[in-house]
Write an enzyme that holds these catalytic residues in place. Structure first.
Site, PDB file in Angstrom:
ATOM      1  N   ASP A 127      11.889 -12.614  -1.167  1.00 50.54           N
ATOM      2  CA  ASP A 127      11.276 -12.419   0.038  1.00 50.54           C
ATOM      3  C   ASP A 127      12.434 -12.386   1.015  1.00 50.54           C
ATOM      4  OD1 ASP A 127      10.457 -13.341   2.684  1.00 50.54           O
ATOM      5  OD2 ASP A 127       9.061 -15.005   1.832  1.00 50.54           O
ATOM      6  N   PHE A 138       0.758  -1.269   0.003  1.00 49.10           N
ATOM      7  CA  PHE A 138      -0.066  -0.020   0.085  1.00 49.10           C
ATOM      8  C   PHE A 138       1.041   1.346   0.238  1.00 49.10           C
ATOM      9  CE2 PHE A 138      -2.590   3.142   2.403  1.00 49.10           C
ATOM     10  CZ  PHE A 138      -3.795   3.247   1.117  1.00 49.10           C
ATOM     11  N   ILE A 139       1.889   1.391   0.827  1.00 52.33           N
ATOM     12  CA  ILE A 139       2.784   2.617   0.917  1.00 52.33           C
ATOM     13  C   ILE A 139       3.760   2.544  -0.171  1.00 52.33           C
ATOM     14  CG2 ILE A 139       4.302   3.952   2.391  1.00 52.33           C
ATOM     15  CD1 ILE A 139       2.802   2.854   4.721  1.00 52.33           C
ATOM     16  N   LYS A 176       7.580  -4.070  14.918  1.00 51.29           N
ATOM     17  CA  LYS A 176       7.935  -2.932  14.551  1.00 51.29           C
ATOM     18  C   LYS A 176       9.017  -2.349  15.311  1.00 51.29           C
ATOM     19  CE  LYS A 176       7.146  -2.018  10.865  1.00 51.29           C
ATOM     20  NZ  LYS A 176       7.713  -2.643   9.392  1.00 51.29           N
ATOM     21  N   SER A 186       5.639   1.695  12.935  1.00 52.41           N
ATOM     22  CA  SER A 186       4.182   1.926  12.992  1.00 52.41           C
ATOM     23  C   SER A 186       4.099   2.595  14.490  1.00 52.41           C
ATOM     24  CB  SER A 186       3.404   0.593  13.258  1.00 52.41           C
ATOM     25  OG  SER A 186       2.220   0.662  13.531  1.00 52.41           O
ATOM     26  N   LEU A 242      10.189  -0.794   3.596  1.00 48.06           N
ATOM     27  CA  LEU A 242       8.681  -0.777   3.751  1.00 48.06           C
ATOM     28  C   LEU A 242       7.674  -2.182   3.752  1.00 48.06           C
ATOM     29  CD1 LEU A 242       7.626   2.103   1.138  1.00 48.06           C
ATOM     30  CD2 LEU A 242       8.498   2.406   3.453  1.00 48.06           C
ATOM     31  N   ALA A 243       8.796  -3.239   3.578  1.00 46.24           N
ATOM     32  CA  ALA A 243       8.184  -4.657   3.311  1.00 46.24           C
ATOM     33  C   ALA A 243       7.654  -4.947   4.862  1.00 46.24           C
ATOM     34  CB  ALA A 243       9.185  -5.362   2.778  1.00 46.24           C
ATOM     35  N   ALA A 244       6.519  -5.631   5.178  1.00 47.73           N
ATOM     36  CA  ALA A 244       6.039  -5.914   6.290  1.00 47.73           C
ATOM     37  C   ALA A 244       4.864  -6.689   6.066  1.00 47.73           C
ATOM     38  CB  ALA A 244       6.157  -5.049   7.524  1.00 47.73           C
ATOM     39  N   TYR A 264       2.428  -7.323  16.522  1.00 50.77           N
ATOM     40  CA  TYR A 264       2.770  -6.446  15.102  1.00 50.77           C
ATOM     41  C   TYR A 264       3.813  -5.327  15.622  1.00 50.77           C
ATOM     42  CZ  TYR A 264       2.911  -3.495  11.419  1.00 50.77           C
ATOM     43  OH  TYR A 264       3.367  -2.211  10.528  1.00 50.77           O
TER      44      TYR A 264
END
Length: 190
Positions: free
Chosen positions: A57, A12-13, A151, A119, A79-81, A147
């Protein structure tokens, strides 16, 4: 020309950043864009010819492949998560592992800077907090989810890496094409 690496480039980002940098560059200067994603074929057709794509990956790919994709002297947006709070321990561990492996792969690459997307969940409010003051970079971390804890662990890894870095803690990210299981979409569906 600045080499810009975006991990999670189809997310998304990441996809919005990729589109913006392809259009505007940095300070009006064209950049060499590198997209790292598990499924880079998901990039919009118009961008595919403008972007160097790597199907990786980060939690599992060989370090040599990650190093080669990043190249020398890049500006790296990590940004991968797995942003699903429901992902549990396995998803959180993959988030941390992906960050560890990216940092390991960058050891010989001399990145200009790493921009790590964390986050607000890495900080969160302590029980009993009356919410009279905003959370900021000096607020004590108190993640409430696995989560958020992953982060925060990623932030600590990036800060200890020795690389120049910036950490961004977005609060709510929303807009067209957001995930069906995102907080806001679930909330609105209620």
């Amino acid at each position: 020309m600045t080499r810009v690496v975006i991990t999670g480039a189809t997310g998304f980002i990441g996809s919005r950043l990729l589109e913006r940098l392809a259009r505007d560059g940095i300070h009006g200067q064209k950049v060499h864009l590198v997209a790292i994603a598990r499924h880079p074929e998901a990039l919009p057709e118009p961008l595919r010819g403008q972007v160097e794509r790597h199907a990786l990956d980060l939690a599992e790919a060989p370090l040599e492949a990650i190093t080669a994709a990043c190249g020398q002297g890049a500006l790296v947006f990590h940004l991968a998560a797995n942003a699903s709070v429901a992902g549990g321990e396995a998803a959180a561990r993959r988030n941390v592992r992906a960050t560890e492996r990216l940092l390991d792969a960058l050891r010989g690459c001399a990145p200009q800077r790493i921009v790590y997307a964390s986050s607000i969940g890495a900080v969160d409010r302590t029980p009993g907090d009356r919410c009279t003051e905003p959370l900021d970079e000096d607020s004590p971390p108190h993640p409430l989810t696995r989560y958020g804890a992953s982060k925060l662990e990623g932030e600590q890894l990036v800060a200890a890496s020795g690389f120049p870095f910036s950490i961004v803690r977005p609060t709510w990210v929303y807009g067209p094409k957001m995930r069906a299981d995102s907080h806001l979409r679930v909330f609105l569906g209620m």
